[in-house]
Scaffold this motif. Structure first.
Motif, short mmCIF file in Angstrom:
data_model
loop_
_atom_site.label_atom_id
_atom_site.label_comp_id
_atom_site.label_asym_id
_atom_site.label_seq_id
_atom_site.Cartn_x
_atom_site.Cartn_y
_atom_site.Cartn_z
N LYS A 1 0.65 -1.36 -0.17
CA LYS A 1 -0.03 -0.03 0.09
C LYS A 1 1.05 1.16 -0.06
CE LYS A 1 -3.98 -2.10 2.36
NZ LYS A 1 -4.92 -1.99 1.04
N PRO A 2 0.35 2.29 -0.61
CA PRO A 2 1.05 3.54 -0.84
C PRO A 2 1.38 3.98 0.55
CG PRO A 2 -0.49 3.66 -2.64
CD PRO A 2 -0.71 2.41 -1.40
N THR A 3 2.62 4.70 0.83
CA THR A 3 2.57 5.44 2.33
C THR A 3 1.72 6.84 2.52
OG1 THR A 3 4.57 6.45 1.64
CG2 THR A 3 5.00 4.32 2.69
N ASP A 4 1.46 7.25 1.43
CA ASP A 4 0.72 8.48 1.60
C ASP A 4 -0.69 8.37 1.38
OD1 ASP A 4 0.80 7.65 -1.17
OD2 ASP A 4 1.36 9.72 -2.04
N ASP A 5 -1.15 7.01 1.54
CA ASP A 5 -2.55 6.82 1.62
C ASP A 5 -2.96 6.77 3.29
OD1 ASP A 5 -2.90 6.71 -1.06
OD2 ASP A 5 -3.24 4.72 -1.21
N LYS B 1 4.72 23.84 14.66
CA LYS B 1 4.53 22.45 14.79
C LYS B 1 5.03 21.73 13.39
CE LYS B 1 -0.10 23.84 16.40
NZ LYS B 1 -0.10 25.12 16.46
N PRO B 2 5.23 20.56 13.48
CA PRO B 2 5.81 19.68 12.48
C PRO B 2 4.75 19.71 11.16
CG PRO B 2 5.25 18.24 14.31
CD PRO B 2 5.05 19.72 14.74
N ARG B 3 5.09 19.62 10.07
CA ARG B 3 4.41 19.53 8.92
C ARG B 3 3.40 18.08 9.05
NH1 ARG B 3 8.45 21.06 4.10
NH2 ARG B 3 8.94 22.92 4.55
N THR B 4 2.31 18.30 8.47
CA THR B 4 1.36 17.16 8.45
C THR B 4 1.88 16.11 7.85
OG1 THR B 4 -0.49 18.85 8.35
CG2 THR B 4 -1.07 16.57 7.94
N TYR B 5 2.32 16.27 6.48
CA TYR B 5 2.85 15.07 6.00
C TYR B 5 4.55 15.08 6.26
CZ TYR B 5 -1.17 13.61 3.22
OH TYR B 5 -2.47 12.95 2.84
N ILE B 6 5.06 13.96 6.81
CA ILE B 6 6.38 13.94 7.02
C ILE B 6 7.02 13.16 5.89
CG2 ILE B 6 6.25 14.54 9.55
CD1 ILE B 6 7.04 11.10 9.79
N THR B 7 8.32 13.26 5.67
CA THR B 7 8.87 12.57 4.89
C THR B 7 10.08 11.58 5.22
OG1 THR B 7 10.56 14.09 3.95
CG2 THR B 7 8.38 13.89 2.81
N ALA B 8 10.17 10.34 4.67
CA ALA B 8 11.50 9.67 5.14
C ALA B 8 12.31 9.55 3.99
CB ALA B 8 10.94 8.23 5.62
N ALA B 9 13.37 10.21 3.65
CA ALA B 9 14.25 10.14 2.64
C ALA B 9 13.18 10.35 1.37
CB ALA B 9 14.89 8.69 2.44
N GLN C 1 10.35 10.34 0.93
CA GLN C 1 8.94 9.47 0.69
C GLN C 1 7.99 10.04 1.77
OE1 GLN C 1 9.26 5.41 -0.17
NE2 GLN C 1 7.13 4.77 0.78
N PRO C 2 7.08 10.67 1.34
CA PRO C 2 6.18 11.19 2.11
C PRO C 2 4.88 9.93 2.85
CG PRO C 2 5.06 11.14 -0.28
CD PRO C 2 6.58 10.51 -0.25
N TYR C 3 4.55 10.28 4.15
CA TYR C 3 3.66 9.38 4.81
C TYR C 3 2.40 10.18 5.29
CZ TYR C 3 7.24 5.86 5.16
OH TYR C 3 7.79 4.56 4.67
#
Length: 352
Positions: free
Chosen positions: A77-81, A120-128, A130-132
């Motif tokens: 499953k896509p990590t941004d879903d 505040k941290p952004r709603t969508y964080i990224t790992a290298a 890739q958005p989550y």
């Protein structure tokens, strides 16, 4: 990272408070039947996912760097879903703990005072890169971000490392260890006050003096060494050094504890004082500090509680409970029963 990896006190500053906070598991209670079956399913899934270890590691990273995050992925499953919580029990999920370098660019907080997401941290964080989706992540700061205060360890305007305020005494502690090493080398030094050979020293007298020093170096228990009545042999006097070293070391540790907001007793590993009530007061300070660490972990536990509930209290468990308690669950849907269980669920920490 260098401090966390190599400094002798780093583990006590970063890891020990978290280990103490997690030393006893939470106590679960549900005010609805079947209590035992629901709690047992929750605990079994909690252990299977290794939730406590994940929370521990995220807190380690946050205390060391000032910021960290945990992400949940689902295979295929896509990590941004957004996570489909009702099918969560059927998904193969995994968790990764991320440090600020993995999150670089995505936890740099907004510095506009009128913005809704200020500090505040952004709603969508990224790992290298890739958005989550927000439902798949949880960001933790150590301390509150300070306006326009960039943290080099967190690569952004984030929380602060526990090392930041204690850098100088941490350096001094290394110096005290160098002193310990030098003293340990000199502690076995023997001073021999030998009678001088005279104004004219021939080769034979030099050899005799050398033989005497050799006998002194090699002599041990059971041997007899003869010296002149005007000569003496004694160990080096380190009495005053001992007092200075102990005082300096205690002051350095106290300074580190002050800067890192960690009770000095945790850094020293000393037993609590038993006389005149000091031990009781010392323990109160430690308990208050550990309760604060547990409060810092609240959002991580809430993140995992939701996931574990949906995986542990799945449809298969509901059908088994419905068959065993038809008078209670005959006319209820799975969703209704789940929310009843969730609303009546409580997890509390045992007293330290």
């Amino acid at each position: 990272k260098m401090l966390w990896e190599y400094h002798p006190l780093a583990a006590k500053m970063v890891e020990k408070p978290v280990r103490l906070a997690l030393s006893k598991p939470r106590i679960y209670s549900i005010d609805i039947e079947p209590k035992e079956m629901l709690i047992e399913a929750f605990e079994r899934e909690w252990e299977r996912l290794g939730a406590t270890n994940h929370i521990r590691d995220v807190m380690y990273i946050a205390r060391a760097y000032g910021a960290s995050a945990i992400i949940m992925g689902s295979e295929g499953k896509p990590t941004d879903d957004e996570v489909d919580i009702w099918s969560l029990a059927d998904q193969r999920i995994y968790f990764n703990e991320l440090d600020p370098l993995n999150l670089a660019g995505s936890i740099v907080t907004n510095q506009k005072p009128n913005a809704p997401d200020f500090q505040k941290p952004r709603t969508y964080i990224t790992a290298a890169g890739q958005p989550y989706h927000p439902s798949r992540s949880c960001v933790v700061f150590n301390n509150t971000p300070i306006y326009l205060a960039f943290q080099s360890s967190g690569f952004g305007y984030t929380g602060r490392s526990v090392f930041q305020r204690s850098l100088y005494p941490l350096k001094s502690f290394i110096q005290s260890m160098i002193t310990d090493n030098l003293v340990s080398q000199k502690a076995g030094l023997v001073i021999a006050k030998l009678k001088p050979a005279g104004s004219i020293v021939n080769k034979l007298m030099q050899q005799a003096s050398g033989i005497k020093r050799t006998y002194l170096q090699q002599g041990g228990t059971g041997n007899v060494l003869s010296i002149d009545v005007e000569e003496s042999i004694e160990a080096i006097d380190l009495t005053n050094t001992d007092t200075a070293m102990t005082t300096a070391r205690d002051n350095i540790i106290a300074n580190i504890a002050t800067g890192a907001d960690v009770p000095a007793l945790l850094l020293k590993d000393e037993a609590l004082t038993s006389g005149f009530g000091e031990g009781t007061e010392d323990s109160k300070v430690i308990v208050q500090y550990i309760d604060g660490i547990r409060e810092d972990m609240r959002q991580l536990f809430e993140f995992f509680d939701k996931i574990v509930m949906h995986r542990a209290w799945n449809k298969d468990l509901f059908e088994a409970i419905q068959a065993e308690y038809p008078e209670v669950y005959k006319d209820k849907t799975y969703e209704q029963a789940f929310y009843d269980w969730k609303d009546n669920f409580e997890a509390r920490w045992p007293s330290l």
